[in-house]
Enzyme design. Structure first.
Site, PDB file in Angstrom:
ATOM      1  N   HIS A 268      38.993  40.404  53.397  1.00  0.00           N
ATOM      2  CA  HIS A 268      39.280  39.058  53.279  1.00  0.00           C
ATOM      3  C   HIS A 268      38.229  38.554  52.355  1.00  0.00           C
ATOM      4  O   HIS A 268      37.526  39.024  51.373  1.00  0.00           O
ATOM      5  CB  HIS A 268      39.584  38.469  54.532  1.00  0.00           C
ATOM      6  N   HIS A 307      45.026  42.640  45.396  1.00  0.00           N
ATOM      7  CA  HIS A 307      45.455  41.416  46.164  1.00  0.00           C
ATOM      8  C   HIS A 307      47.040  41.545  46.915  1.00  0.00           C
ATOM      9  O   HIS A 307      47.818  42.224  45.825  1.00  0.00           O
ATOM     10  CB  HIS A 307      45.423  40.010  45.392  1.00  0.00           C
ATOM     11  N   ASP A 363      36.954  37.374  44.446  1.00  0.00           N
ATOM     12  CA  ASP A 363      35.780  38.094  44.679  1.00  0.00           C
ATOM     13  C   ASP A 363      34.916  38.790  43.780  1.00  0.00           C
ATOM     14  O   ASP A 363      33.845  39.207  43.934  1.00  0.00           O
ATOM     15  CB  ASP A 363      35.908  38.746  46.220  1.00  0.00           C
TER      16      ASP A 363
END
Ligand code: ACO
Length: 434
Positions: A268, A307, A363
């Protein structure tokens, strides 16, 4: 016959059921009507990891993962990132509408009043080991706020809730900055309420002996944009935790700490830290193809790629890539950028990634930018947790105001033993013969 129904025939009994569709979904409780007899519990759904289950109705954030769309309260995130400050977006997420000038002024004043930590909370932070992970310190300290504000447990009182929301949004940057200074062994810097949210955060991170911190406006704006992009992302893992803990009517400080704990996981929010480790491991651009081959053979993952919801380029990654460029104009280019760009280039052409619709996520570039700003990878998830606190709180509030919500309590399919008799200690482990 109503077209918005599903007709189900139970072959066990040959009974037929018309089950209504609600906004394109089947209400799982309607399946309980499907029984083989009065003793039967009824049909349940089985959905590990919630791959196909809507756990709530929400008016906060919209994502179309196939098209790569992200909107807060209907506004495209790109427009908000271009035109708003983070606190303006925070207001939007929590209140449903963008603030007027007066509302914004009052909102900022309300949050700014709550930037300080109680001195005992500061001392609590001082007790951590010099090398404590910032995310561990962040989670524990946010939970510890629950002891400072015991009235926060009155979660059904909207006024009490509002005050805790202001406190949490005001204090998370202070806690985050203190975790950073703690690792460096530097004295904590008190908030400067003349500064904006991002500027004050920078002041608490980086001020040394100068009487007033001189903010670099490019870095402050980049940080503010990053905060906007991370503010909410509908029912992700940590938000689901916030709602689940909040559904037991736990106070918002411990619920936020629990959500932050979920965020700390490497699948995450912890992924941005892992991206930097991966880039370190790759070392040079020419080693990228070998690294990709290794991932394709099942050895690890390409961190910052893939994702659960986006099966297209994450719209946040595109803006972060742009913001990172602005930061590098100030800080100089992060040498890792070259490796990241090469990874992205190869992965976007490679059949393995194309077939699985694996694109850069939020990210992938944020870590490189944060590193250029002087943060160690350990701080990255804390930087994510600051703005996500707003999303968690908006979702928490929505959950508490939703008359359909109750304490979150899933069912299970029991796969253990049938009932069996207790075995005394001296007889355990002996071979049981028929
Ligand atoms: N690198 C290589 N292969 C991958 C990656 C990756 N990053 N992500 C998924 N895959 C592969 C899986 O191995 C699987 O392959 P298979 O069908 O041959 O078994 C396929 O793609 C589907 O992947 P799932 O794991 O089923 O996808 P899921 O939706 O469960 O996982 C997740 C999503 C956790 C984000 C995953 O893509 C991942 O681990 N990515 C790396 C970690 C990361 O960047 N996380 C940040 C997410 S964004 C956020 O939380 C802020």
């Amino acid at each position: 016959m109503d077209k918005e129904t599903l007709n189900i025939v139970d072959r066990r009994t040959d009974a037929a059921y018309d089950l209504p569709l609600y906004k394109g979904t089947l209400r799982a409780m309607d399946l309980r009507r499907i029984k083989t007899g009065p003793e039967d519990f009824g049909v349940m759904t089985y959905d590990p990891a919630f791959l196909n289950t809507a756990s709530c109705q929400s008016a906060i954030t919209f994502i179309d993962g196939d098209k790569g769309i992200l909107r807060y309260r209907g506004y495209p995130v790109e427009q908000l990132a271009e035109n708003c400050t983070f606190l303006e977006v925070a207001y939007l997420l929590l209140h449903g509408e963008l603030p007027t000038a007066v509302e914004l002024r009052q909102w900022i004043a309300g949050i700014t009043r709550h930037t300080m930590l109680h001195e005992t909370t500061k001392k609590f932070l001082e007790g951590f080991r010099y090398d404590a992970h910032p995310m561990g310190m962040f989670i524990s300290t946010v939970a510890a706020l629950s002891t400072v504000y015991p009235e926060a447990r009155h979660v059904l009182d909207p006024e009490v809730r509002r005050l805790q929301i202001l406190r949490l949004i005001g204090k998370v940057p202070t806690i985050a900055a203190y975790t950073y200074r703690h690792n460096l062994g530097f004295p904590y810097v008190y908030p400067d309420n003349d500064l904006s949210y991002a500027e004050n955060f920078m002041n608490m991170l980086w001020r040394m002996v100068e009487p007033k911190y001189q903010v670099n406006p490019v870095l402050a704006r980049a940080l503010d944009i990053l905060f906007i992009l991370h503010a909410d992302h509908e029912q992700n893992c940590s938000t689901n935790v916030m709602r689940a803990v909040g559904s037991a009517q736990a106070d918002p400080f411990v619920a936020t700490a629990a959500a932050a704990a979920a965020l700390s996981g490497p699948l995450h929010g912890g992924a941005n830290e892992e991206v930097l480790r991966m880039l370190d491991e790759i070392e040079t651009k020419d080693r990228v193809p070998a690294f990709i081959d290794n991932v394709k053979s099942g050895n690890g993952k390409l961190m910052g790629f893939g994702h659960r919801v986006y099966k297209n380029y994450d719209p946040r990654a595109r803006i972060i890539k742009w913001a990172a460029g602005k930061v590098f104009e100030v800080t100089g280019k992060n040498p890792k950028l070259e490796i990241a760009l090469e990874l992205e280039r190869i992965a976007l052409e490679d059949e393995y990634f194309v077939k699985r619709k694996l694109y850069p996520n939020v990210d992938f570039y944020s870590g490189i930018m944060y590193q250029a700003m002087g943060f160690r990878p350990e701080m990255f998830t804390v930087l994510f947790a600051i703005p996500r606190t707003v999303g968690w709180l908006a979702q928490w509030q929505e959950m508490l105001e939703d008359p359909e919500q109750k304490i979150a309590r899933p069912r299970q399919i029991y796969t253990g033993h049938e009932a069996r008799d207790f075995v005394p200690l001296e007889r355990r482990g002996a071979t049981v013969t028929a």
